[in-house]
Design a protein around this motif. Structure first.
Motif, PDB file in Angstrom:
ATOM      1  N   ALA A  59      27.518   5.411   2.153  1.00  0.00           N
ATOM      2  CA  ALA A  59      26.642   4.856   0.847  1.00  0.00           C
ATOM      3  C   ALA A  59      25.809   3.330   1.277  1.00  0.00           C
ATOM      4  CB  ALA A  59      27.164   4.311  -0.425  1.00  0.00           C
ATOM      5  N   VAL A  60      26.923   2.334   1.997  1.00  0.00           N
ATOM      6  CA  VAL A  60      26.619   1.359   2.558  1.00  0.00           C
ATOM      7  C   VAL A  60      25.541   1.372   3.056  1.00  0.00           C
ATOM      8  CG1 VAL A  60      27.382  -0.644   3.218  1.00  0.00           C
ATOM      9  CG2 VAL A  60      28.902  -0.410   1.642  1.00  0.00           C
ATOM     10  N   GLN A  61      25.878   1.647   4.143  1.00  0.00           N
ATOM     11  CA  GLN A  61      24.678   1.973   5.429  1.00  0.00           C
ATOM     12  C   GLN A  61      23.631   2.635   5.162  1.00  0.00           C
ATOM     13  OE1 GLN A  61      27.512   4.898   8.133  1.00  0.00           O
ATOM     14  NE2 GLN A  61      28.676   3.263   9.460  1.00  0.00           N
ATOM     15  N   ARG A  62      23.718   3.550   4.206  1.00  0.00           N
ATOM     16  CA  ARG A  62      22.054   3.943   4.060  1.00  0.00           C
ATOM     17  C   ARG A  62      21.461   3.172   2.517  1.00  0.00           C
ATOM     18  NH1 ARG A  62      25.058   7.850   5.757  1.00  0.00           N
ATOM     19  NH2 ARG A  62      24.150   9.581   7.156  1.00  0.00           N
ATOM     20  N   ALA A  63      22.316   2.828   1.646  1.00  0.00           N
ATOM     21  CA  ALA A  63      21.489   2.011   0.731  1.00  0.00           C
ATOM     22  C   ALA A  63      21.700   0.290   0.450  1.00  0.00           C
ATOM     23  CB  ALA A  63      21.085   2.950  -0.849  1.00  0.00           C
ATOM     24  N   GLY A 105      19.334   8.326  -3.151  1.00  0.00           N
ATOM     25  CA  GLY A 105      18.746   8.224  -4.012  1.00  0.00           C
ATOM     26  C   GLY A 105      18.227   6.549  -4.719  1.00  0.00           C
ATOM     27  N   LEU A 106      19.850   5.943  -4.593  1.00  0.00           N
ATOM     28  CA  LEU A 106      19.635   4.861  -4.846  1.00  0.00           C
ATOM     29  C   LEU A 106      18.612   4.329  -4.290  1.00  0.00           C
ATOM     30  CD1 LEU A 106      23.400   4.147  -5.386  1.00  0.00           C
ATOM     31  CD2 LEU A 106      21.646   4.433  -7.454  1.00  0.00           C
ATOM     32  N   ARG A 107      18.668   4.296  -2.599  1.00  0.00           N
ATOM     33  CA  ARG A 107      17.642   3.396  -1.850  1.00  0.00           C
ATOM     34  C   ARG A 107      16.271   3.836  -2.176  1.00  0.00           C
ATOM     35  NH1 ARG A 107      18.421   5.875   3.960  1.00  0.00           N
ATOM     36  NH2 ARG A 107      17.198   7.166   2.714  1.00  0.00           N
ATOM     37  N   THR A 108      16.354   5.025  -3.329  1.00  0.00           N
ATOM     38  CA  THR A 108      14.550   4.788  -3.150  1.00  0.00           C
ATOM     39  C   THR A 108      13.833   4.656  -4.806  1.00  0.00           C
ATOM     40  OG1 THR A 108      14.600   7.040  -2.251  1.00  0.00           O
ATOM     41  CG2 THR A 108      12.583   6.926  -4.081  1.00  0.00           C
ATOM     42  N   VAL A 109      15.345   4.789  -5.705  1.00  0.00           N
ATOM     43  CA  VAL A 109      15.443   4.019  -6.496  1.00  0.00           C
ATOM     44  C   VAL A 109      14.583   2.027  -6.576  1.00  0.00           C
ATOM     45  CG1 VAL A 109      16.469   3.527  -8.718  1.00  0.00           C
ATOM     46  CG2 VAL A 109      16.193   5.263  -8.256  1.00  0.00           C
TER      47      VAL A 109
END
Length: 191
Positions: A59-63, A105-109
C-alpha cells in the motif's frame, strides 16, 4: 536493522523489510533516523490488526505518495505514514480486499479529491471538501479557509464524502455522476 527485522515475526524476509523502508523513505520523505520506528510501527500494526506487513508495504508503494501529497506539510512524515497505515488497515479489515486493490482505490480517491471538477461535483451534492471559515477558525488555523480538507487530515475528505453519499435525499443519477468523478470512493472509505 537486519537483526531487528530478523527478530520481528511479522516481516517475511529481509528483502521485504528493505523494500518497505525504501518505499516509506521515498513516499513519506523519511530520514534514516526514522527507519527503526517505521519498522516498529509496521510490525505493531501487522501484529495487532487483520493486516500483513507485506500488505502495508504494498500500500505504501502504491498509494503512499498520493496520501502524503494530500497531507501536505501539515503533518510530519511519521504522522502522515501512521495515518496512512491506519486508513489502509481499517479498509483492509472492513473489506478484506487485496492490498493492491485498496491501495489503487485510495490513490485514485486522494488524487481525485483534489481536482476542481470533483470538488465542484461533490459541492453540488452538499459535500464540502474545502474548509469553511468557521471550521478553519475552530481549528485555530484561519489560513485553512477554502483549502482542501485533506491537507490537514487526509481521511476527513473521505469521511465527509462517505457521510454525504449516505444521505437519502441524494438523487441517484446525480450521485452516479459524481461517484464516477471520484472513483467510487464509498467502497474504499468505511467512515
Amino acid at each position: 536493522m537486519a537483526a531487528l527485522t530478523d527478530l520481528a515475526p511479522i516481516f517475511d524476509s529481509m528483502k521485504q523489510s528493505t523494500e518497505g523502508l525504501i518505499a516509506s523513505f521515498r513516499q513519506f520523505s523519511l530520514s534514516s533516523s526514522q527507519f527503526e520506528s517505521t519498522l516498529s510501527s509496521m510490525n505493531a500494526v501487522a501484529g495487532k490488526f487483520a493486516v500483513e506487513s507485506s500488505d502495508i508495504i504494498s500500500a505504501v508503494q502504491r498509494a503512499g505518495g498520493a496520501f502524503k501529497l494530500s497531507a501536505g506539510d501539515m503533518k510530519s512524515e511519521s504522522e502522515a505514514l501512521n495515518e496512512f497505515m491506519a486508513l489502509f488497515t481499517s479498509v483492509r479489515a472492513t473489506t478484506r480486499e487485496s492490498a493492491d486493490s485498496i491501495a489503487t482505490g485510495l490513490r485514485t480517491v486522494f488524487t481525485r479529491f483534489q481536482r476542481a471538477d470533483t470538488v465542484k461535483a461533490l459541492g453540488d451534492l452538499g459535500i464540502n471538501l474545502r474548509y469553511t471559515r468557521e471550521e478553519a477558525r475552530a481549528l485555530g488555523q484561519t489560513n485553512l479557509t477554502d483549502q482542501f480538507v485533506g491537507a490537514y487530515e487526509p481521511y476527513v475528505a473521505c469521511r465527509r464524502a462517505s457521510k454525504g453519499s449516505a444521505r437519502p435525499t441524494l438523487v441517484i443519477r446525480r450521485w452516479s455522476n459524481s461517484s464516477a468523478a471520484t472513483g467510487r470512493f464509498r467502497a474504499s472509505c468505511p467512515f
